[in-house]
Design a protein around this motif. Structure first.
Motif, PDB file in Angstrom:
ATOM      1  N   GLU A   4       0.832  -1.196   0.000  1.00  0.00           N
ATOM      2  CA  GLU A   4       0.000   0.000   0.000  1.00  0.00           C
ATOM      3  C   GLU A   4       0.869   1.249   0.000  1.00  0.00           C
ATOM      4  OE1 GLU A   4      -3.099   0.081   2.920  1.00  0.00           O
ATOM      5  OE2 GLU A   4      -3.399  -2.072   2.726  1.00  0.00           O
ATOM      6  N   GLY A   5       0.567   2.167  -0.883  1.00  0.00           N
ATOM      7  CA  GLY A   5       1.289   3.424  -0.919  1.00  0.00           C
ATOM      8  C   GLY A   5       2.618   3.378  -1.644  1.00  0.00           C
ATOM      9  N   LEU A   6       2.930   2.272  -2.325  1.00  0.00           N
ATOM     10  CA  LEU A   6       4.175   2.210  -3.088  1.00  0.00           C
ATOM     11  C   LEU A   6       3.939   2.800  -4.469  1.00  0.00           C
ATOM     12  CD1 LEU A   6       5.649  -1.333  -2.330  1.00  0.00           C
ATOM     13  CD2 LEU A   6       6.425   0.872  -1.461  1.00  0.00           C
ATOM     14  N   TYR A   7       4.698   3.851  -4.782  1.00  0.00           N
ATOM     15  CA  TYR A   7       4.626   4.505  -6.089  1.00  0.00           C
ATOM     16  C   TYR A   7       6.021   4.525  -6.691  1.00  0.00           C
ATOM     17  CZ  TYR A   7      -0.112   6.105  -5.190  1.00  0.00           C
ATOM     18  OH  TYR A   7      -1.464   6.144  -4.958  1.00  0.00           O
ATOM     19  N   PHE A   8       6.071   4.454  -8.012  1.00  0.00           N
ATOM     20  CA  PHE A   8       7.350   4.403  -8.721  1.00  0.00           C
ATOM     21  C   PHE A   8       7.334   5.391  -9.878  1.00  0.00           C
ATOM     22  CE2 PHE A   8       6.351   0.382  -6.792  1.00  0.00           C
ATOM     23  CZ  PHE A   8       7.504   0.108  -6.085  1.00  0.00           C
ATOM     24  N   PRO A   9       8.493   5.998 -10.194  1.00  0.00           N
ATOM     25  CA  PRO A   9       8.561   6.894 -11.351  1.00  0.00           C
ATOM     26  C   PRO A   9       8.042   6.173 -12.597  1.00  0.00           C
ATOM     27  CG  PRO A   9      10.596   6.987 -10.093  1.00  0.00           C
ATOM     28  CD  PRO A   9       9.784   5.857  -9.518  1.00  0.00           C
ATOM     29  N   ALA A  10       7.318   6.892 -13.420  1.00  0.00           N
ATOM     30  CA  ALA A  10       6.652   6.281 -14.571  1.00  0.00           C
ATOM     31  C   ALA A  10       7.609   5.487 -15.448  1.00  0.00           C
ATOM     32  CB  ALA A  10       5.942   7.350 -15.396  1.00  0.00           C
ATOM     33  N   ASP A  11       8.834   5.987 -15.684  1.00  0.00           N
ATOM     34  CA  ASP A  11       9.742   5.255 -16.565  1.00  0.00           C
ATOM     35  C   ASP A  11      10.077   3.880 -15.993  1.00  0.00           C
ATOM     36  OD1 ASP A  11      11.233   6.436 -14.492  1.00  0.00           O
ATOM     37  OD2 ASP A  11      12.977   6.832 -15.773  1.00  0.00           O
TER      38      ASP A  11
END
Length: 198
Positions: A4-11
């Motif tokens: 939950e809440g893990l986000y990554f740069p789009a590339d």
């Protein structure tokens, strides 16, 4: 570690998704990506105009599943819907099952704690979308009854369909393992459901 809440740069997220082009971005901008109500699948980080788009782990998983299905001929919207059923929704045990409950419990975005997790999708056939999709563990007792030569051969019977509707079988355990490796995450901590000894 929770996903939950893990986000990554789009590339990086797109590479983990198996997409190094603008394919996902085009689908997203054209409103073809199914996102459940109240879910924040995309976030912007950083100040000003140059804010970086970041994708949630659930979005990465949904996209990886969708791309595999799209490449097999599934409609784009249906493919993202199917991916969302794994990434955003869990499963509770069927009270009629005789195997340990852990083989039938799956938290949203998690694999079953017992066995390999498979997604089976009938690309044609029934009218109802939900009856064309199953997410199952090969530890489920129904596979013992089928006695097929291969696990994929056994799991295709899990999806109802009219006649000989083509079925697509994805090993989600492998898919999630590839995503974890690409993003440098602990596979077990992020993708495995906890065993229920109840």
């Amino acid at each position: 570690m929770s996903s939950e809440g893990l986000y990554f740069p789009a590339d990086k997220a797109l590479i983990a998704m198996g997409n190094t082009s603008r394919r996902w971005q085009n689908h997203f901008e054209m409103n073809k990506v199914f996102v459940p109500e109240g879910v924040k699948s995309v976030a912007s980080r950083g100040p000003g105009r140059g804010r970086l788009r970041q994708l949630s782990l659930e979005t990465v998983v949904q996209g990886a599943i969708a791309f595999a299905l799209i490449d097999c001929g599934v409609d784009v919207r249906e493919a993202y819907w199917a991916g969302a059923q794994f990434a955003y929704y869990g499963q509770q045990p069927n009270p009629n099952q005789i195997q340990p409950r852990s083989a039938h419990i799956r938290a949203p975005g998690k694999l079953f704690a017992v066995g390999e997790t498979y997604l089976i999708f009938a690309n044609e056939g029934t009218e109802r979308q939900k009856s064309r999709l199953a997410i199952v563990s090969d530890a489920d007792s129904m596979f013992d009854l089928k006695k097929r030569d291969s696990v994929p051969g056994a799991v295709i019977g899990a999806v109802e369909g009219r006649g000989a509707a083509p079925r697509i079988v994805l090993n989600l355990s492998d898919t999630c393992g590839q995503i974890a490796a690409s993003l440098g995450l602990s596979f077990a901590a992020v993708f495995l459901s906890e065993v229920d000894n109840g």
